[in-house]
Design an enzyme around this catalytic site. Structure first.
Site, PDB file in Angstrom:
ATOM      1  N   ARG A  69       0.802  -1.222   0.000  1.00 10.82           N
ATOM      2  CA  ARG A  69       0.000   0.000   0.000  1.00 10.82           C
ATOM      3  C   ARG A  69       0.832   1.267   0.000  1.00 10.82           C
ATOM      4  O   ARG A  69       0.590   2.202  -0.759  1.00 10.82           O
ATOM      5  CB  ARG A  69      -0.892   0.070   1.251  1.00 10.82           C
ATOM      6  CG  ARG A  69      -2.198  -0.619   1.136  1.00 10.82           C
ATOM      7  CD  ARG A  69      -2.610  -1.105   2.511  1.00 10.82           C
ATOM      8  NE  ARG A  69      -1.689  -2.142   2.904  1.00 10.82           N
ATOM      9  CZ  ARG A  69      -1.828  -3.413   2.559  1.00 10.82           C
ATOM     10  NH1 ARG A  69      -2.880  -3.788   1.898  1.00 10.82           N
ATOM     11  NH2 ARG A  69      -0.934  -4.320   2.880  1.00 10.82           N
ATOM     12  N   THR A  70       1.796   1.330   0.912  1.00 12.75           N
ATOM     13  CA  THR A  70       2.521   2.587   1.088  1.00 12.75           C
ATOM     14  C   THR A  70       3.304   2.906  -0.180  1.00 12.75           C
ATOM     15  O   THR A  70       3.245   4.010  -0.709  1.00 12.75           O
ATOM     16  CB  THR A  70       3.448   2.494   2.316  1.00 12.75           C
ATOM     17  OG1 THR A  70       2.657   2.100   3.433  1.00 12.75           O
ATOM     18  CG2 THR A  70       4.103   3.823   2.613  1.00 12.75           C
ATOM     19  N   LYS A  98      25.744  -4.845  -1.594  1.00 12.63           N
ATOM     20  CA  LYS A  98      27.218  -4.837  -1.595  1.00 12.63           C
ATOM     21  C   LYS A  98      27.779  -4.190  -0.341  1.00 12.63           C
ATOM     22  O   LYS A  98      28.982  -4.003  -0.216  1.00 12.63           O
ATOM     23  CB  LYS A  98      27.734  -4.069  -2.810  1.00 12.63           C
ATOM     24  CG  LYS A  98      27.273  -4.602  -4.146  1.00 12.63           C
ATOM     25  CD  LYS A  98      27.859  -3.751  -5.272  1.00 12.63           C
ATOM     26  CE  LYS A  98      27.244  -4.091  -6.610  1.00 12.63           C
ATOM     27  NZ  LYS A  98      27.546  -3.064  -7.618  1.00 12.63           N
ATOM     28  N   ARG A 119      11.449   3.636   3.654  1.00 15.28           N
ATOM     29  CA  ARG A 119      11.028   2.627   4.644  1.00 15.28           C
ATOM     30  C   ARG A 119      12.243   1.786   4.985  1.00 15.28           C
ATOM     31  O   ARG A 119      12.950   1.323   4.082  1.00 15.28           O
ATOM     32  CB  ARG A 119       9.911   1.740   4.092  1.00 15.28           C
ATOM     33  CG  ARG A 119       9.624   0.561   5.007  1.00 15.28           C
ATOM     34  CD  ARG A 119       8.389  -0.180   4.659  1.00 15.28           C
ATOM     35  NE  ARG A 119       7.193   0.598   4.995  1.00 15.28           N
ATOM     36  CZ  ARG A 119       5.960   0.122   4.935  1.00 15.28           C
ATOM     37  NH1 ARG A 119       5.750  -1.121   4.546  1.00 15.28           N
ATOM     38  NH2 ARG A 119       4.926   0.881   5.248  1.00 15.28           N
ATOM     39  N   HIS A 147       5.189   5.945  11.595  1.00 17.07           N
ATOM     40  CA  HIS A 147       4.662   5.829  10.227  1.00 17.07           C
ATOM     41  C   HIS A 147       3.686   6.988  10.026  1.00 17.07           C
ATOM     42  O   HIS A 147       2.474   6.797   9.920  1.00 17.07           O
ATOM     43  CB  HIS A 147       3.968   4.465  10.084  1.00 17.07           C
ATOM     44  CG  HIS A 147       3.682   4.023   8.685  1.00 17.07           C
ATOM     45  ND1 HIS A 147       3.767   4.868   7.583  1.00 17.07           N
ATOM     46  CD2 HIS A 147       3.301   2.811   8.197  1.00 17.07           C
ATOM     47  CE1 HIS A 147       3.456   4.177   6.496  1.00 17.07           C
ATOM     48  NE2 HIS A 147       3.165   2.930   6.841  1.00 17.07           N
TER      49      HIS A 147
HETATM   50  C1  NCD Z   1       1.782  -1.168   8.240  1.00 16.06           C
HETATM   51  C2  NCD Z   1       3.268  -0.989   8.407  1.00 16.06           C
HETATM   52  O1  NCD Z   1       4.030  -1.255   7.466  1.00 16.06           O
HETATM   53  O2  NCD Z   1       3.644  -0.532   9.471  1.00 16.06           O
HETATM   54  N1  NCD Z   1       1.379  -1.339   6.915  1.00 16.06           N
HETATM   55  C3  NCD Z   1       1.081  -0.220   6.184  1.00 16.06           C
HETATM   56  O3  NCD Z   1       1.938   0.581   5.880  1.00 16.06           O
HETATM   57  N2  NCD Z   1      -0.208  -0.028   5.860  1.00 16.06           N
HETATM   58  C4  NCD Z   1       1.167  -2.131   9.174  1.00 16.06           C
HETATM   59  C5  NCD Z   1       1.703  -3.515   9.267  1.00 16.06           C
HETATM   60  O4  NCD Z   1       2.631  -3.921   8.563  1.00 16.06           O
HETATM   61  O5  NCD Z   1       1.159  -4.268  10.093  1.00 16.06           O
END
Ligand code: NCD
Length: 316
Positions: A69-70, A98, A119, A147
């Protein structure tokens, strides 16, 4: 909204949040109108484009952890704004393999992109990266840390479903490792919200987040059981137990199935209780709930597009 980077939800004032959500709502309406008035026409053609203000903008995607999703909603958002992405791809196929440091990687990619979406499995990674580059860094999840852009879309859904003030919300599951929870809890302190945290004691909120809530004078209570508090809730935010962050798999197994909900759980809930989940879910929300009015999680995920469009438009 004046921010160089987006690192935690704590940096957002109430006015910041309202600015993003209002702009997202305007984009959302235009996108919906564009798709309903001209069926079959790709929404990205017109209604949702903000006048191609970002035609030259390139967003650098650096995902060192899995994401659906993100990652895809950031990509969709910048494309709908008229821009594009440059994507590091998987860790396996990049020079990270590497042994390149994060500091070096971001310093290189800032030369290619106008903003970086990062991320990373290490808490604090986005903040560290932001100290090495001049372009905006957006934290798309830093380990068990924060997040903040997920929080903006969570707030969007809460505002649509129940309103952000005079709100009673339950937040259940993995409060220790769940970064979406940490950011959401901090942001809710900007509103008149009572937060009920439901988890086993071993997965309670980390002390630093708890400290932030106390310092903000937030109205919070903790429970190990949903039953007692369920009838009071306007919203219930369910999270996945973050298996990948447990040092010991047995510890995970011991609590894995304890905090799920099904149709029978909801018998004692308000008729208009909305269930949220940042997704992906494993088995903590029974799919039988999907077809009820309680389910807000897919609309929550979809709001990632207008919310991230609004955020990028304001930030860039
Ligand atoms: C979440 C995350 O990556 O923190 N997912 C997201 O970005 N919607 C929640 C999760 O992984 O449980």
């Amino acid at each position: 909204m004046q921010h160089d980077h987006v690192l935690t939800a704590k940096q957002f004032s109430r006015a910041d949040i309202e600015t993003v959500l209002d702009r997202a709502a305007a984009l959302d309406v235009r996108a919906r109108e564009a798709s309903s008035s001209e069926p079959g026409r790709n929404r990205s053609d017109d209604g949702a484009r903000v006048g191609d203000r970002h035609a030259e903008t390139l967003l650098g995607l650096l995902f060192f952890e899995p994401s659906t999703r993100t990652r895809m909603s950031f990509e969709t958002a910048i494309k709908r704004l008229g821009g594009d992405v440059v994507d590091m791809g998987s860790v396996e196929s990049s020079s990270v393999k590497k042994g390149e440091t994060l500091a070096d990687t971001v310093r290189v990619i800032e030369g290619y992109a106008d903003a970086l979406v990062l991320r990373h499995p290490s808490q604090g990674a986005a903040k560290m990266a932001s100290e090495y580059v001049d372009v905006p860094v957006i934290n798309a999840g830093d380990g068990a840390g924060h997040h903040p852009t997920q929080t903006l879309l969570d707030l969007y859904t809460i505002r649509e479903r129940a309103g952000l003030d005079d709100l009673t919300i339950g937040i259940m599951g993995d409060l220790k490792y769940g970064r979406t929870v940490h950011s959401l809890a901090q942001a809710l302190t900007r509103f008149d919200a009572t937060q009920h945290f439901v988890s086993p004691e071993s997965l309670a909120l980390p002390p630093d987040v708890r400290y932030d809530l106390d310092e903000a004078g937030a109205s919070v209570r903790s429970h190990t059981d949903l039953e007692t508090i369920l009838p009071e809730l306007d919203m219930l935010y369910v999270t996945r137990i973050q298996r990948e962050r447990f040092p010991d798999e047995n510890e995970y197994r011991a609590i894995a199935d304890a905090y799920g909900i099904g149709l029978e759980t909801l018998e004692r809930a308000k008729d208009d209780l909305s269930i949220m989940h940042p997704l992906p879910r494993v088995d903590e929300v029974d799919p039988a709930i999907d077809d009820t009015d309680h389910a807000a999680y897919f609309e929550q995920a979809h709001s990632g597009i207008p919310v991230r469009m609004a955020l990028l438009d304001l930030l860039l």
